[in-house]
Design a protein around this motif. Structure first.
Motif, PDB file in Angstrom:
ATOM      1  N   ARG A  75      17.860  14.479 -51.530  1.00 54.64           N
ATOM      2  CA  ARG A  75      18.151  15.092 -50.270  1.00 54.64           C
ATOM      3  C   ARG A  75      17.722  14.173 -49.572  1.00 54.64           C
ATOM      4  N   MET A  76      18.753  13.107 -48.831  1.00 53.47           N
ATOM      5  CA  MET A  76      18.178  12.052 -48.073  1.00 53.47           C
ATOM      6  C   MET A  76      18.812  12.023 -47.198  1.00 53.47           C
ATOM      7  N   ASP A  77      18.525  13.251 -45.905  1.00 57.53           N
ATOM      8  CA  ASP A  77      18.988  13.130 -44.306  1.00 57.53           C
ATOM      9  C   ASP A  77      18.103  12.374 -43.817  1.00 57.53           C
ATOM     10  N   PRO A  78      17.887  12.200 -42.706  1.00 54.51           N
ATOM     11  CA  PRO A  78      16.756  11.421 -42.021  1.00 54.51           C
ATOM     12  C   PRO A  78      15.846  11.964 -41.478  1.00 54.51           C
ATOM     13  N   LEU A  79      15.290  12.998 -42.547  1.00 60.39           N
ATOM     14  CA  LEU A  79      14.090  13.119 -42.150  1.00 60.39           C
ATOM     15  C   LEU A  79      13.514  13.497 -43.475  1.00 60.39           C
ATOM     16  N   HIS A  80      14.128  12.658 -44.994  1.00 56.37           N
ATOM     17  CA  HIS A  80      13.188  12.582 -45.808  1.00 56.37           C
ATOM     18  C   HIS A  80      12.299  11.689 -46.061  1.00 56.37           C
ATOM     19  N   PRO A  81      10.993  11.637 -46.661  1.00 51.70           N
ATOM     20  CA  PRO A  81       9.994  10.518 -46.213  1.00 51.70           C
ATOM     21  C   PRO A  81      10.278   9.438 -46.543  1.00 51.70           C
TER      22      PRO A  81
END
Length: 434
Positions: A75-81
């Motif tokens: 789940r590569m959203d803008p808050l991804h690590p």
């Protein structure tokens, strides 16, 4: 022209090519990877990278930190690590290991080639609740992540102890384990040493597989570099939790406006059409994550970390509470399973735990039914950031064979008194087995 000459003209070149290929793969062969390739591999989540050794070894030596998990890492959203580490120029870079179905047994096998590189270093593990079903690791999913190379590594270093015997028994339950590897697993499961013939075959197989890994590990990398760079542009230039929460709210509001569950629009449209949605109502009322062989498979991962003296941060996510209410999944049951996992960790010295399991009712915390989302990733970063900044030190753990027992697997809830008493009686056996 004689028949022999004709046959040689037909089959000679094929035979020569085969012999040449065999020689190439059997000879020692060295290769190093570019920083660009390592960066691509760290976010790619391909099974080729997961099953290999060389690329992970170089990445860990270069400061990458393994993030073990499953499908939530996709789940590569803008808050991804991975996005946060890139945007704020962190001293570490996450190396994502796992995907759908990569449970403890698959992860343990994938860890076999990197023990040296992770000695006295750090790692992050996201524990997925759906792992802890009655039968644990799904054999079909295991097939995707099964690595003959890592199986050879396991067999050639196996000892007659509870961990290795249990691991071999579990691997034998997986249909993908075949041939000389299956034969070796049978020996280890019985507590027997490999024969000289078995070792010879496995060592040569490992040599070939290592060379294949060096040749082909950069093939079919999923290039997410541009995606990560694009996502960083949505983040504030100066790091602050409040600013990240604001981005999380904006992004989540935009991507969850098609349903009342707080689920990502695309996921809801593709995975939960009306017929499926109706069928799933009340479908999870009998789910029980407290009784599972997965607890013992999870112990394999813990034993590997203990062997490496790896400092590990464990993250326990929530379940979307609106979804669990709809499907009938019991939140009290889930909390009992969380307590059981936490006891297994803390009783052996794994104290770095971030428990997010009660956050499932928070708006925008989850992205879909069971996977961390926008605010969830912010919460993860609030744990990861200080964990990575803190000076590292070698960790010594107190491991107990009790966690391989059927009794522990089916224990309906964590009872500190009962487990402690049992550990006392098993401690001598544990030390002997080691």
């Amino acid at each position: 022209m004689s028949n022999k000459r004709r046959l040689w003209q037909i089959f000679g070149p094929v035979l020569c090519a085969f012999i040449l290929l065999l020689v190439v793969f059997l000879l020692p062969w060295e290769r190093t990877f570019s920083k660009e390739s390592l960066y691509e591999a760290a976010a790619s989540q391909t099974t080729t990278v997961f099953k290999g050794s060389k690329m992970k070894q170089e990445a860990y030596d270069d400061g990458y930190v393994p993030f073990y998990g499953s499908s939530e890492l996709s789940r590569m959203d803008p808050l991804h690590p991975s996005v946060l580490a890139e945007k704020y120029h962190r001293s570490y870079r996450p190396f994502l290991l796992g995907g759908p179905g990569s449970q403890s047994l698959a992860q343990y096998l994938g860890m076999q080639g990197t023990a040296k590189q992770l000695k006295d270093k750090k790692a992050v593990v996201i524990i997925s609740p759906q792992w802890f079903t009655k039968k644990g690791q799904d054999p079909n999913a295991f097939t995707m992540y099964y690595s003959p190379l890592q199986a050879c590594n396991f067999l050639l270093s196996a000892k007659n102890n509870k961990t290795d015997r249990y691991a071999a028994e579990r691997f034998l339950e997986m249909p993908e384990v075949k041939g000389e590897i299956k034969s070796g697993m049978r020996s280890v499961a019985k507590g027997e040493k490999l024969t000289s013939t078995q070792k010879f075959i496995l060592e040569n197989r490992r040599r070939m597989l290592n060379n294949e890994d060096k040749f082909f590990s950069t093939f079919q990398l999923r290039n997410r570099v541009e995606k990560i760079h694009k996502k960083t542009k949505l983040l504030p230039n100066t790091y602050s939790v409040a600013a990240l929460d604001k981005v999380a709210d904006q992004q989540a509001a935009e991507h969850t406006n098609s349903n009342d569950f707080g689920i990502d629009n695309n996921f809801f449209r593709l995975r939960l059409p009306n017929k499926t949605l109706k069928r799933l109502k009340g479908s999870q009322r009998n789910f029980d994550y407290t009784k599972s062989v997965e607890y013992s498979d999870f112990q394999l991962m813990l034993e590997q970390f203990a062997k490496q003296h790896t400092n590990v941060l464990f993250i326990i996510p929530a379940i979307n509470e609106k979804w669990s209410d709809y499907t009938g999944l019991s939140q009290p049951m889930y909390q009992r399973s969380v307590s059981k996992i936490k006891y297994q960790l803390t009783s052996q010295g794994f104290d770095n735990i971030t428990d997010l399991s009660r956050q499932g009712n928070r708006k925008y915390f989850m992205e879909d039914t069971i996977h961390l989302g926008w605010r969830g990733w912010v919460a993860v970063d609030r744990a990861v950031k200080p964990f990575m900044k803190k000076a590292n030190k070698p960790y010594n753990y107190s491991m107990h064979n009790y966690f391989y027992s059927k009794k522990w697997q089916i224990k309906p809830y964590a009872s500190p008194t009962g487990v402690t008493d049992q550990n006392k009686t098993n401690k001598k056996d544990s030390l002997k087995a080691k």
